[in-house]
Design an enzyme around this catalytic site. Structure first.
Site, PDB file in Angstrom:
ATOM      1  N   ASP A   1     -17.235   7.230  -1.695  1.00 46.29           N
ATOM      2  CA  ASP A   1     -15.989   7.103  -0.935  1.00 46.29           C
ATOM      3  C   ASP A   1     -15.640   8.484  -0.393  1.00 46.29           C
ATOM      4  OD1 ASP A   1     -13.642   6.043   0.147  1.00 46.29           O
ATOM      5  OD2 ASP A   1     -12.517   6.174  -1.730  1.00 46.29           O
TER       6      ASP A   1
ATOM      7  N   ARG B   1       0.875  -1.184   0.000  1.00 48.54           N
ATOM      8  CA  ARG B   1       0.000   0.000   0.000  1.00 48.54           C
ATOM      9  C   ARG B   1       0.900   1.219   0.000  1.00 48.54           C
ATOM     10  NH1 ARG B   1      -5.221   1.551   3.563  1.00 48.54           N
ATOM     11  NH2 ARG B   1      -6.060   0.182   1.961  1.00 48.54           N
TER      12      ARG B   1
ATOM     13  N   ARG C   1     -13.433  -8.582   2.110  1.00 45.61           N
ATOM     14  CA  ARG C   1     -12.003  -8.361   1.856  1.00 45.61           C
ATOM     15  C   ARG C   1     -11.210  -9.603   2.246  1.00 45.61           C
ATOM     16  NH1 ARG C   1      -9.949  -3.179   1.653  1.00 45.61           N
ATOM     17  NH2 ARG C   1      -8.046  -4.259   1.023  1.00 45.61           N
TER      18      ARG C   1
ATOM     19  N   HIS D   1      -7.409   0.588  -6.366  1.00 44.61           N
ATOM     20  CA  HIS D   1      -7.632  -0.215  -5.154  1.00 44.61           C
ATOM     21  C   HIS D   1      -8.342  -1.522  -5.563  1.00 44.61           C
ATOM     22  CE1 HIS D   1      -7.839  -1.253  -1.078  1.00 44.61           C
ATOM     23  NE2 HIS D   1      -8.670  -0.351  -0.597  1.00 44.61           N
TER      24      HIS D   1
ATOM     25  N   CYS E   1     -16.239   1.583   0.789  1.00 43.46           N
ATOM     26  CA  CYS E   1     -15.085   0.749   1.137  1.00 43.46           C
ATOM     27  C   CYS E   1     -14.647   0.947   2.587  1.00 43.46           C
ATOM     28  CB  CYS E   1     -13.928   1.043   0.187  1.00 43.46           C
ATOM     29  SG  CYS E   1     -13.204   2.675   0.411  1.00 43.46           S
TER      30      CYS E   1
ATOM     31  N   GLN F   1     -10.128  -4.114  -3.066  1.00 43.04           N
ATOM     32  CA  GLN F   1     -11.391  -3.581  -2.554  1.00 43.04           C
ATOM     33  C   GLN F   1     -12.527  -3.861  -3.534  1.00 43.04           C
ATOM     34  OE1 GLN F   1     -12.148  -1.833   0.439  1.00 43.04           O
ATOM     35  NE2 GLN F   1     -14.143  -2.421  -0.344  1.00 43.04           N
TER      36      GLN F   1
HETATM   37  N1   CP Z   1     -11.111  -0.098   2.584  1.00 41.43           N
HETATM   38  C1   CP Z   1      -9.836  -0.130   3.007  1.00 41.43           C
HETATM   39  O1   CP Z   1      -8.914  -0.388   2.246  1.00 41.43           O
HETATM   40  O2   CP Z   1      -9.682   0.118   4.331  1.00 41.43           O
HETATM   41  P1   CP Z   1      -8.291   0.357   5.095  1.00 41.43           P
HETATM   42  O3   CP Z   1      -7.764   1.695   4.657  1.00 41.43           O
HETATM   43  O4   CP Z   1      -8.693   0.342   6.550  1.00 41.43           O
HETATM   44  O5   CP Z   1      -7.350  -0.755   4.761  1.00 41.43           O
HETATM   45  N1  NVA Z   2      -9.927   6.663  -1.367  1.00 36.23           N
HETATM   46  C1  NVA Z   2      -9.523   6.284  -0.043  1.00 36.23           C
HETATM   47  C2  NVA Z   2      -9.717   4.810   0.172  1.00 36.23           C
HETATM   48  C3  NVA Z   2      -9.317   4.322   1.542  1.00 36.23           C
HETATM   49  C4  NVA Z   2      -9.474   2.845   1.687  1.00 36.23           C
HETATM   50  C5  NVA Z   2      -8.070   6.675   0.170  1.00 36.23           C
HETATM   51  O1  NVA Z   2      -7.256   6.480  -0.737  1.00 36.23           O
HETATM   52  O2  NVA Z   2      -7.749   7.192   1.242  1.00 36.23           O
END
Ligand code: CP
Ligand code: NVA
Length: 313
Positions: A233, A111, A301, A138, A273, A141
Site C-alpha cells: 500500500d 471515512r 469492493r 480499512h 487496495c 477493503q
Molecule cells: N481503496 C480505497 O479505499 O480507495 P478509495 O480511497 O478511492 O476509496
Molecule cells: N493507506 C491508504 C489507503 C487508501 C485507500 C490511506 O489511508 O490513505
C-alpha cells in the site's frame, strides 16, 4: 439476511476483530453470490426504500462510488455527506450527529481520521455504522481482498500473504482478516513503521483460534519468500502528506518489484487496495503484470459491500 444461520442485522462493521470466522465466511459467501447475480442480471433488490448516509472527511474514488452503486443496485438510496458541508465540520458533536442521522437513515458509512470517532458514532447511532476507512482500519477493503483471493486460489486457510511496506490501516485490517480466516501473514516493515502493537496482539489472539501464523519482520525478502499473495500500500497515507519525503526514503527498500516477487510462489497474486503511487511502493511491471489482480480487487469492493449492506441494514 445472509447464508445459513448467520444474522448480522443491526450490527456495526468497524473492525474485523469484532467478527467471528463464520460471520466473515458468510459475508464472503453472499458477496460471491451477489457477484454472480449481478453478472447474470438476476434481480437482487434486497434493500428497497433503504437509505445509507456516507460521511466523508477524506478523499475517495472506490469507496464512494462502490457504496453508492451498491445501494442503487440493492434498490436503496445513498447520500454523499462531506464533512465540509455537514454541521459536524462546524463543531456539532458526533453524538448529536449520530442521534439525528439515526432518525432519517437506515445505515451510516463513514471515512474519517480518528478510529475512535467511528466508535463514538456507532455508540450513539441506533443504526448500523460501517467503517469506510480510518487511520487505524480499512475492513471493507480487506473483505474485498479476501474475496479476490478466494476467486483466484479457491481457498484462504493455509495460504501465505506477504504485506510489504508501511504498517498502516490496510495492514492492520489484513492482520485481522488473515487471522480470522486462518491465512498466514508475514508483514515486513522498517522500524518505526511496523504495525500497531495492540493490533498485532489482538490479531495473534484471533490467529491462535484458527491456526494462522503471524510474523512481523524487517526483511522484505523474508516476508515475500514462498508467498501466495503479495500486498502493498502507499507509503504516505491520507493525513501523512507532510511526512512524505522521509517515508519515501525509509520505505524505499520495501518496493514491490520483479526482484522481490522472485521470492514468492510462481503463481503468486499481487494485491493493492489503490490508489497506487507507481514507482514508489510498486512498479508498473508488477501492478500491470500478469500476477496482478488489482482491478478485480477494486471491483469486489462493490460485491462485498453489497453483501455487508444486505446483511447489516
Ligand atoms: N481503496 C480505497 O479505499 O480507495 P478509495 O480511497 O478511492 O476509496
Ligand atoms: N493507506 C491508504 C489507503 C487508501 C485507500 C490511506 O489511508 O490513505
Amino acid at each position: 439476511m445472509g447464508p445459513g444461520k448467520i444474522d448480522l442485522k443491526g450490527r456495526d462493521l468497524i473492525c474485523l476483530h469484532d467478527f467471528t470466522p463464520a460471520e466473515i465466511a458468510a459475508i464472503l459467501e453472499l458477496a460471491g453470490d451477489l457477484k454472480v447475480k449481478q453478472k447474470k442480471k438476476i434481480p437482487h433488490a434486497f434493500l428497497p426504500g433503504r437509505t445509507l448516509g456516507m460521511i466523508f472527511q477524506k478523499a475517495s474514488t472506490r469507496t464512494r462510488v462502490s457504496f453508492e452503486v451498491a445501494m442503487y443496485q440493492l434498490g436503496g438510496y445513498s447520500l454523499f455527506l462531506s464533512t465540509n458541508d455537514l454541521q459536524l465540520g462546524r463543531g456539532e458533536t458526533i453524538q448529536d450527529t449520530a442521534r439525528v442521522l439515526s432518525r432519517y437513515l437506515d445505515g451510516i458509512m463513514i471515512r474519517t481520521y480518528k478510529h475512535t470517532d467511528v466508535e463514538e458514532l456507532a455508540k450513539y447511532a441506533d443504526i448500523p455504522v460501517i467503517n469506510g476507512l480510518t487511520d487505524l482500519q480499512h475492513p471493507c477493503q480487506v473483505l474485498a481482498d479476501l474475496q479476490t483471493v478466494i476467486e483466484r486460489k479457491g481457498r484462504l486457510k493455509g495460504l501465505k500473504m506477504a504485506y510489504v511496506g508501511d504498517g498502516n490501516n490496510v495492514c492492520h485490517s489484513l492482520l485481522f482478516g488473515c487471522a480470522k480466516v486462518g491465512m498466514n501473514i508475514s508483514v515486513a516493515s522498517p522500524d518505526g513503521y511496523k504495525p500497531d502493537e495492540e493490533v498485532v496482539r489482538l490479531a495473534k489472539e484471533d490467529a491462535a483460534a484458527t491456526g494462522a501464523r503471524i510474523d512481523i519482520v524487517t526483511d522484505p525478502v523474508e516476508a515475500a519468500t514462498g508467498a501466495d499473495v503479495v500486498v502493498t500500500d502507499v507509503w504516505a497515507s491520507m493525513g501523512q502528506e507532510v511526512e512524505r519525503d522521509r517515508r519515501i526514503r525509509v520505505l524505499a527498500p520495501y518496493q514491490v518489484n520483479p526482484e522481490l516477487v522472485r521470492r514468492a510462489k510462481p503463481d503468486y497474486i499481487f494485491l493493492h487496495c489503490l490508489p497506487a503511487h507507481r514507482g514508489e511502493e510498486v512498479v508498473d511491471e508488477i501492478i500491470d503484470g500478469t500476477h496482478s489482480v488489482v482491478w478485480d480487487e477494486a471491483e469486489n469492493r462493490l460485491h462485498v459491500q453489497k453483501a455487508i449492506l444486505a446483511m447489516l441494514l
